[in-house]
Design a protein around this motif. Sequence first.
Motif, PDB file in Angstrom:
ATOM      1  N   ARG A 777      41.587 -23.522  31.133  1.00 41.35           N
ATOM      2  CA  ARG A 777      42.158 -24.554  31.986  1.00 41.35           C
ATOM      3  C   ARG A 777      43.121 -25.440  31.196  1.00 41.35           C
ATOM      4  O   ARG A 777      44.201 -25.788  31.665  1.00 41.35           O
ATOM      5  CB  ARG A 777      41.022 -25.403  32.570  1.00 41.35           C
ATOM      6  CG  ARG A 777      41.478 -26.380  33.638  1.00 41.35           C
ATOM      7  CD  ARG A 777      40.294 -27.159  34.167  1.00 41.35           C
ATOM      8  NE  ARG A 777      39.239 -26.247  34.615  1.00 41.35           N
ATOM      9  CZ  ARG A 777      37.969 -26.608  34.768  1.00 41.35           C
ATOM     10  NH1 ARG A 777      37.600 -27.836  34.504  1.00 41.35           N
ATOM     11  NH2 ARG A 777      37.079 -25.728  35.186  1.00 41.35           N
ATOM     12  N   ARG A 778      42.730 -25.783  29.992  1.00 44.95           N
ATOM     13  CA  ARG A 778      43.590 -26.626  29.166  1.00 44.95           C
ATOM     14  C   ARG A 778      44.874 -25.876  28.759  1.00 44.95           C
ATOM     15  O   ARG A 778      45.951 -26.468  28.702  1.00 44.95           O
ATOM     16  CB  ARG A 778      42.828 -27.082  27.921  1.00 44.95           C
ATOM     17  CG  ARG A 778      41.750 -28.120  28.252  1.00 44.95           C
ATOM     18  CD  ARG A 778      40.940 -28.462  27.014  1.00 44.95           C
ATOM     19  NE  ARG A 778      39.967 -29.510  27.313  1.00 44.95           N
ATOM     20  CZ  ARG A 778      39.041 -29.935  26.450  1.00 44.95           C
ATOM     21  NH1 ARG A 778      38.995 -29.372  25.236  1.00 44.95           N
ATOM     22  NH2 ARG A 778      38.207 -30.892  26.801  1.00 44.95           N
ATOM     23  N   MET A 779      44.745 -24.618  28.448  1.00 45.35           N
ATOM     24  CA  MET A 779      45.919 -23.831  28.091  1.00 45.35           C
ATOM     25  C   MET A 779      46.888 -23.747  29.258  1.00 45.35           C
ATOM     26  O   MET A 779      48.115 -23.818  29.074  1.00 45.35           O
ATOM     27  CB  MET A 779      45.496 -22.430  27.639  1.00 45.35           C
ATOM     28  CG  MET A 779      44.812 -22.395  26.285  1.00 45.35           C
ATOM     29  SD  MET A 779      45.839 -23.045  24.956  1.00 45.35           S
ATOM     30  CE  MET A 779      47.156 -21.847  24.970  1.00 45.35           C
ATOM     31  N   GLU A 780      46.363 -23.601  30.484  1.00 48.07           N
ATOM     32  CA  GLU A 780      47.221 -23.578  31.670  1.00 48.07           C
ATOM     33  C   GLU A 780      47.946 -24.911  31.839  1.00 48.07           C
ATOM     34  O   GLU A 780      49.128 -24.951  32.207  1.00 48.07           O
ATOM     35  CB  GLU A 780      46.387 -23.260  32.911  1.00 48.07           C
ATOM     36  CG  GLU A 780      45.900 -21.816  32.959  1.00 48.07           C
ATOM     37  CD  GLU A 780      44.981 -21.570  34.155  1.00 48.07           C
ATOM     38  OE1 GLU A 780      44.698 -22.553  34.898  1.00 48.07           O
ATOM     39  OE2 GLU A 780      44.546 -20.415  34.336  1.00 48.07           O
ATOM     40  N   SER A 781      47.221 -26.012  31.544  1.00 46.74           N
ATOM     41  CA  SER A 781      47.840 -27.334  31.661  1.00 46.74           C
ATOM     42  C   SER A 781      48.969 -27.494  30.639  1.00 46.74           C
ATOM     43  O   SER A 781      50.036 -28.029  30.946  1.00 46.74           O
ATOM     44  CB  SER A 781      46.772 -28.420  31.467  1.00 46.74           C
ATOM     45  OG  SER A 781      47.350 -29.703  31.473  1.00 46.74           O
ATOM     46  N   VAL A 782      48.717 -27.029  29.401  1.00 48.03           N
ATOM     47  CA  VAL A 782      49.741 -27.129  28.361  1.00 48.03           C
ATOM     48  C   VAL A 782      50.964 -26.308  28.736  1.00 48.03           C
ATOM     49  O   VAL A 782      52.114 -26.747  28.591  1.00 48.03           O
ATOM     50  CB  VAL A 782      49.163 -26.665  27.009  1.00 48.03           C
ATOM     51  CG1 VAL A 782      50.277 -26.515  25.975  1.00 48.03           C
ATOM     52  CG2 VAL A 782      48.128 -27.656  26.525  1.00 48.03           C
ATOM     53  N   GLU A 783      50.746 -25.107  29.226  1.00 53.38           N
ATOM     54  CA  GLU A 783      51.861 -24.241  29.622  1.00 53.38           C
ATOM     55  C   GLU A 783      52.666 -24.877  30.761  1.00 53.38           C
ATOM     56  O   GLU A 783      53.905 -24.817  30.776  1.00 53.38           O
ATOM     57  CB  GLU A 783      51.325 -22.886  30.057  1.00 53.38           C
ATOM     58  CG  GLU A 783      50.766 -22.048  28.899  1.00 53.38           C
ATOM     59  CD  GLU A 783      50.159 -20.743  29.383  1.00 53.38           C
ATOM     60  OE1 GLU A 783      50.192 -20.495  30.611  1.00 53.38           O
ATOM     61  OE2 GLU A 783      49.657 -19.985  28.537  1.00 53.38           O
ATOM     62  N   LYS A 784      51.958 -25.524  31.723  1.00 50.26           N
ATOM     63  CA  LYS A 784      52.649 -26.171  32.838  1.00 50.26           C
ATOM     64  C   LYS A 784      53.495 -27.341  32.343  1.00 50.26           C
ATOM     65  O   LYS A 784      54.656 -27.522  32.757  1.00 50.26           O
ATOM     66  CB  LYS A 784      51.626 -26.647  33.860  1.00 50.26           C
ATOM     67  CG  LYS A 784      52.235 -27.327  35.073  1.00 50.26           C
ATOM     68  CD  LYS A 784      51.148 -27.742  36.066  1.00 50.26           C
ATOM     69  CE  LYS A 784      51.773 -28.442  37.268  1.00 50.26           C
ATOM     70  NZ  LYS A 784      50.712 -28.887  38.243  1.00 50.26           N
ATOM     71  N   SER A 785      52.931 -28.116  31.415  1.00 49.99           N
ATOM     72  CA  SER A 785      53.665 -29.264  30.870  1.00 49.99           C
ATOM     73  C   SER A 785      54.897 -28.806  30.096  1.00 49.99           C
ATOM     74  O   SER A 785      55.967 -29.423  30.175  1.00 49.99           O
ATOM     75  CB  SER A 785      52.749 -30.086  29.958  1.00 49.99           C
ATOM     76  OG  SER A 785      51.652 -30.598  30.692  1.00 49.99           O
TER      77      SER A 785
END
Length: 849
Positions: A777-785
Motif C-alpha cells: 500500500r505504501r509503495m502504491e502511494s509513493v508511486e502515485k505521488s
Amino acid sequence: MSLDVFSLTLAIENQSAGNEKDELHFCCLESCGKNLYVGTKDCFVHHFVLPDLSQPGNEKTCPQQKEVKKRHLGMKRPITQLKASSILTHLLVLSDSSVTVLNMFSLEPIQTMQKIRNVALFEVNGMAAFTDPVFIELFVVALKKKAIYIYAVSLDKWECVKEVPFPEEPLALAVDRSCLCVAMSARYILHKHTSGTTQELFPYDKLKQNPIVKVVGRGEFLLNGPGSLGMFVTNSGISQRPPLQWPEQIHMAAVYFPYVVTLDSEALRVYSILDQQQKQLIPFQKGCILVSSQERVFVLTSKEIYSLIPVQIEEQIETLLSRERASEALDLVKGARAVIPKDKYKAVYQYVLQQAGFIKFFQECFSEAKELFIKGHLDLREVIALYPDSPPLSTTFKQPRPSVCNIKDLNQMKKEDPERLQRYKQFLADFLSAIRLTEQAQRCKEQVDNTLLKLYAESGSEELIHLLSSDNACQLNECVHCLEKHQRYFALGFLYHSRDQDHNAIQTWIQIADGYLQESTQKDIHRHIVKFLSFQQKRELVWKYADWAVQKNQEVGVQIFTKSPQREQESFSYEEVIGFLKQYQLALMLYLEYLVTARNSKEERHHTLLAMSYLEQLLEKKDRDKITLFGTRTKLQDLLHESSFYNVAVIQDRVLDTKLHTEIAILYSKQGEHDKALWTLVHKEQDFQAAERYCQRNSEGKDKAFRSMLFSTLLKIYLDSTTCNKNELVTAAVDLLNNNVAVFDLVSVLQILPDSWSLQLLSKFLVESVRISIHYRRMESVEKSLAQAEHLRYRYSRAKATEGIIKVVKERTCQVCHKSFTEPTFLWSLSGILTHTHCARRENHSGPK
C-alpha cells in the motif's frame, strides 16, 4: 700444438766462382706474381722467374732459380727497398736515398720519370689501382723530415699531390686505402689522409723492439706491441682479435693469411690469425728479411733466398682432423675462405663439418656431433651403417669410412660394452628424430624410419606410436618382423593402418584385447579400437567390429557412434544405429542421451525411448547399485520436467502401476492436472518439500494469480479433513504459509483455515502478511505521488514556455521559415523564438506532450 703449415726450401743460392769480390750480398727482395726481384749490396737488381706451384711436385721441391736479367744502377750504394706494380709494369727501387723507376721486365729505367730524392722509405697503396687503373699511390717518407708525401704515379710520370705532416719522423709505414698506420719513435698512430684525422695508439719500446707495421687484410693492421704482443688494430683504432704472444726480439713479420710468420735470430715461427696459437716452429738462423707474396713467403739471408711454400689448406685440414683437432680445423676452413676456390669451398666446408662431427661422435660429445652432422648435410646412412644390425641400406649406397683416428667398432662394442652402445643408440634415435622431417633426410627416408622403428621397438619408447601414427616410410615386411620380435603388437596395428590395411590393424588390436597376444606396454586397447572405429570412414568395417566393441563394454563401445557426430551424421542414420543397439540396453540409453542432449533431437520417438530406457533400468534392479539407480532416476525426472517432445500417455501407462510417484506427479503436471500431481506427492510420496518445490517450479514465469492458485491448491490438500496423519499435514500447511507468505491472499486463506487453529499458530503468517500488505500500500502511494510530481513538472515547463507577449511588425521575419509577417500579431513558441502561427503550431505538436 705443431702443424706443418709451410715447407722450407732453398730458392736461390749465391753461386759465385769463389772470388769474394764477385759474391752476391742480398739486401732486399720483392715478389710480383712469378717475378722475383732481388737487390744486392753492390747496387744490382736481379730478376728471377719462379716455378708454377700449381704443377704437381713443385710445391715439394723448389729447384734453384737462374736469373733472367740483372741490372746495375751505376752506384756503389746498396739497394734497400724494392716495390713492383703489375698494373704499371714498374719496379720502384730505393738506393742512396733516391727512388728510381725501372721497367719490370727489361729493367730499363723510365727516362721520363726523374728520381725522387731524400727518401727514407716508401710504401705503395696497392688498393688504389683498383679504383683507378691508370694511377697508383706512392707514399714517401722524407729523409730527416716530419712528413709523408703522396705521389700519383702513372705510366710515364709521377706527381706529388699531397703532403701529410707528422709530429716527428716516421720509422715504419703501412697503407690501407686512405688510412696510414705509422710507427713513430715511441708510439703507433693512425692517420686518414683524406679527412686529416689522427688517432694515437699504444706505445712501444724502441730500444727493445723493432717497429713492425703490416697490413693483415682490408682495414686491419698488425703491430709489434708492448709486452711482446702482436696487436691487431682496425682502421678505426680498435682490436677485434686477441693478440699474438711472440718472442721479445723478433726482427720482422710477414702476413700470409690466415697465418703470420715471424723471424728472430733463432727460428721462423708461424702463428694462426684465427686462434692466435703458434702452429709451427722452423729452426732458422741468419735470416734478415721476410717478404710475403700470393703463393709463398720468402726468407732472405745475405747469401741465400729460402722459400716457405704453404702446405695446401686441404692437407692442413686433414692433418688437424687426423689429430682430432676438430675446432681448429673448423676455424681454419672458415678463416681460409678467401684462399679456397669458390667452387670448392662448400664441399670442403661440409666435409670438415662432417668429419668434425664424427670426431665428436666417437668422443661421445653427442650434442655437438648432432649439430655438426646437421650443418654438414651428412648423408644419414653414413651414421646408420656404423651400428650393428642396422636395417639394410640402399644397394647404391657405399659406406665411406670416417677419416678420423678415434673411430670405434660399434659391433665390437656390442659384445664388450653394451651399456655404452646403448648411449650411442640413444644418440642415433634423437638425431634421426630431429632431422627426419627435414630435406636432408628425404633422400633416405625409408632407412631413417626403419632405423627409428627398430630403435624405438628395442627401447620400448613411446615415440614408436608417434612415429607410426604419423606419415612414415617404414617398410612393411621388415618392420612387421621387428615389432613381433619385441612384442610391440599395439604399434604393429598402427603400422598396418599407415599402409591402409585397417582390417589387419583392428584384428591385431582385438587379439591383444582378447588376450591372444601379449603386448609389452599397458594400453587400454578396447578404448583405442572404439576411438579408431569412431573415425573410420568405411561403413562395412565399422559394422563388422561394432558388435564386438559394444559387447565388450557397452559404455565405451557406444562411443563409436557418439564421438564422431560429423561422420555419424553422414554415414549412419539414427534409426539404423538405434535398431542395432536395441539388444544392448545401456548402450541404447547412452546413445539416446547423446541424441537428445548433444544433437538436440526433437523427435518424439527419441525422447520417449530415452524415458522408457530410464524406466527399464529403474524397474530392473538386478545388479544395480543405489548410486546408479539414484543417478538414473535423477536423469529421468530432469527429462520429464524439461522435455516437451515425449509421449506423455505412453510413459504414464508404464509408470502408473509403479512406486515412482514423483515421476507420476511430473506427468500429471504436463497434462495440467496440478491437483492430482500435488495429491500424489503429498499422499503417495509423502514428500511435503517435493510438493512445495513442485509449486515453485511450475509457477516460475507465471502471473500472480496462477501462483496463488497453485499454492492454494496445495494448502487445500493439506487441510483436507478426510486424510490421515492430520498433525503432519497441519505442520506442513503452516510451513507452506510461513515460507510463501507473498503468494497467498490473506483474506482467502482466513476463509479456508479451520476455526480450530489458534492465533498463535498463525501469528508468523499473519504478521508477515500484514507487513507485506502495508508495504504494497505504501509503495502504491509513493508511486502515485511520484507520478503527480512528474505531471506538475511538465505543466510548469509548458506554462513557462508560453508566458511571454511579443509584438510583431512587418519588418520582422519568422525565425523558422524566414518569411516576413504580413500583419502585427502576437505569437508564442515553446522554444522561445518568434514564429508564424502555423510554424508555432508545428513546433507545439513536435514538443513534449
